[in-house]
Design a protein around this motif. Sequence first.
Motif, PDB file in Angstrom:
ATOM      1  N   GLU A 193       1.630  27.525  92.515  1.00 56.16           N
ATOM      2  CA  GLU A 193       2.819  27.340  93.355  1.00 56.16           C
ATOM      3  C   GLU A 193       3.839  26.445  92.663  1.00 56.16           C
ATOM      4  OE1 GLU A 193       1.794  26.006  97.210  1.00 56.16           O
ATOM      5  OE2 GLU A 193       0.961  27.924  97.852  1.00 56.16           O
ATOM      6  N   ARG A 241       0.640  33.070  95.356  1.00 58.51           N
ATOM      7  CA  ARG A 241       1.755  33.189  94.428  1.00 58.51           C
ATOM      8  C   ARG A 241       2.746  34.245  94.886  1.00 58.51           C
ATOM      9  NH1 ARG A 241       4.200  35.681  91.117  1.00 58.51           N
ATOM     10  NH2 ARG A 241       2.908  37.521  91.254  1.00 58.51           N
ATOM     11  N   VAL A 244       5.074  32.791  97.403  1.00 60.94           N
ATOM     12  CA  VAL A 244       6.103  31.957  96.788  1.00 60.94           C
ATOM     13  C   VAL A 244       7.220  32.813  96.222  1.00 60.94           C
ATOM     14  CG1 VAL A 244       6.560  30.316  94.930  1.00 60.94           C
ATOM     15  CG2 VAL A 244       4.475  30.124  96.262  1.00 60.94           C
TER      16      VAL A 244
END
Length: 746
Positions: A193, A241, A244
């Motif tokens: 992240e 991920r 994000v």
Amino acid sequence: MPSSSADLAQTWSFLQEEKIMDCYAIVYNYCTSSNTDGSTVESSDLSGGGARSLRDASDNLQDEALLRYYAEEWDRYTTSAKYIDRLFTYLNRHWVKRERDEGRMGVYTVYTLALVQWKQNFLLHIQNKNRKLTNIVLRLIENQRNGETIDVGDVKKVVDSFVSLGLDGSDSNKATFDVYKEHFEAPFINATEKYYKHKLDSFTTEDCISKYLKKAGKWLKEEEDRVRYMNIPAQKALLSRHAVLIREHVAAIWQDFENLLDFDKDEDLEWIWVIQAHMPEGLDPYRKKFEEHVKKAGLAAVANLTRVSGEDSVPTEVEPKAYVDALLEVHAKNQETLYRSFKYEVGFVASFDKACKDFINQNAATGPSSTKSAELLVKHADALLRKTNRVNGDNELEDALNKVIILFQYIEDKDVFQTLYTVRLSKRLIHGASASDEAEASMIAKLQEACGFEYTKSLQRMFMDMTLSKDLTNSFKEKMAQTHDDSELDVDFSVMVLGANLWPLTAPRDEFVIPKDILPTYERFTRYFGQKHQGRKLTWLWNYSKNELRTNYLKEKYTLICSSYQMAALLHYNDHDTLSLDELLEATGISKEILVQVLGILVKAKILINEEQDQYDLNPTSERLQVQEGILIALFARLSTMLTARDSEIRVNLDLPIKAVVKAESAGILNTVQEHRKYVIQAAIVRVMKARKQMKNQQLVQEIIAQISQRFTPQVPDIKKAIDTLLEKEYIERVDGQRDLLKYVA
């Protein structure tokens, strides 16, 4: 030990020395010795001395050197532990099992004990120093993300060790991911992240969505490749991920999704599919949007054909080929998007199929009718399978039939298609208009593959009828040739005897008066058939018959291809030059509505003259039959291939559809379908109730809809009427005290 190149004799000689068995015997004797018990072996002889020695050797190592040392020693340690575990098989099977059965969970098999010692004496020692080993792995992964090359084998071994060291205290054979989650997964998620948040700081919402998708997709591909050398639990990190990457820009992507579909941005659409699949809300919104896009495109394509100028405008009749081509174009274009962008993902396939089903069955051309699309598709298939088709070669015809099946699979009312197709097939066979038997058989095979044998059973039996009918005609002609002179057989006659329960043919209601010119032939065949098949009744379908008449009163020689009704009217002009409408009605027995249309065609072709009301005269001076604009009469040119050696004949097709007959036939077909549906629903209800014995009313309705929907979409009121009918016929009954519960009556 023999070398790797040793031959069989050398290898067998070594094995005969029984050194391996000696090892097992020595271990067995040691474990069963009166001076040694299992606890001594567990606590002392196989303690963590080896792991502690590794710990001391690793204290001075840093970074990749420590990682490499850990990976190499892990390989060596676990391999050795497995060999030792096999030597102590007796201990594992007996003493360890007995101890654990008695509740001593601190007793492990030899291999599991080795893992416990590794974790306590080596791994935790390294990790207690600010997660030293984990930080090295994460730093290498970051270097790889930045384009550097790393030894992924060592990273994989470390991650695998974290997974292997997760042991369940209650079951030594069961693995947990506790060590993996604590020492790798949580730090990996945080590092991931942090890394991608930093990467996204340089990306703004003003940037092109396409550019963003390519960036995000590239990162995603890299992470997917990376996760291959990690264990399955790393998927959670990958999902994190994704979140994000998408979270800040999902609104912009959503707004641009429709534009990407409109302009066929297949690459960008593929990136959306790949990335969004791992979001919490998943792909459902995009599947719905894709469904709406396909449906909208299909409706627009058909609307362009109908040229509707307002909401209350009546759609113009579309040409079947243009209609089918428009549907296929939309289907093919979006199917390509489905393949290239969404890789036939199950959810997108379902959305695509639903959209196609919607716009194919209900559009501007069909209006509110649920049967119009099936009717247009049947007309197109009929045109393809006729001799007059404009298809070049068998391969092109086969491809066109495959495309018909593509649309057929989306038709809701497949029973309507079946009925209409059967009618068209019967006319092609009766009039010899089929392009080829192979093409007909191919189409039937495709329908059978799509809907099963029962769907096409009657179609296949129609071909059997045709074969039997040809044999019957040939045997009749042979019989007549033996019993009659050639002068008596002045009419060239062929007949088709077809099964009444297979062919969708309607007998005429008129009391047709058979012309005297063909009456002897009619009577001879009737007698012959009665003698050959006693007890069977022939019903003559004059409305489907085709005849050829030759003109002898004009300079030009014409062969008129006409219906039986036209033949009956024209033959009376052998004895009369002029006849009134009433005289023709009486002489032919044809209804006035049909006869007027029959005579209208003959007048427009200039065969008859209608100068006075209800008066029809033979046109004796016509040098050439006329074809007026708007009248579909095929007047063939005087080509050498159409001329016989004796006569110069021009063939004129007068056998045109009669509007009154076509309208009645269409109405009759739909009525037949509706009537047949009643019995299909009733049969389904009886079948379900016989299997279930008892069932609630609403559940029965839903079950019937599910069973019949592959053939047609049943309406709930029709199902309820069928239930009431079966209640009256006492196939089922209501359970006393429970009005909504139905019971099967055996």
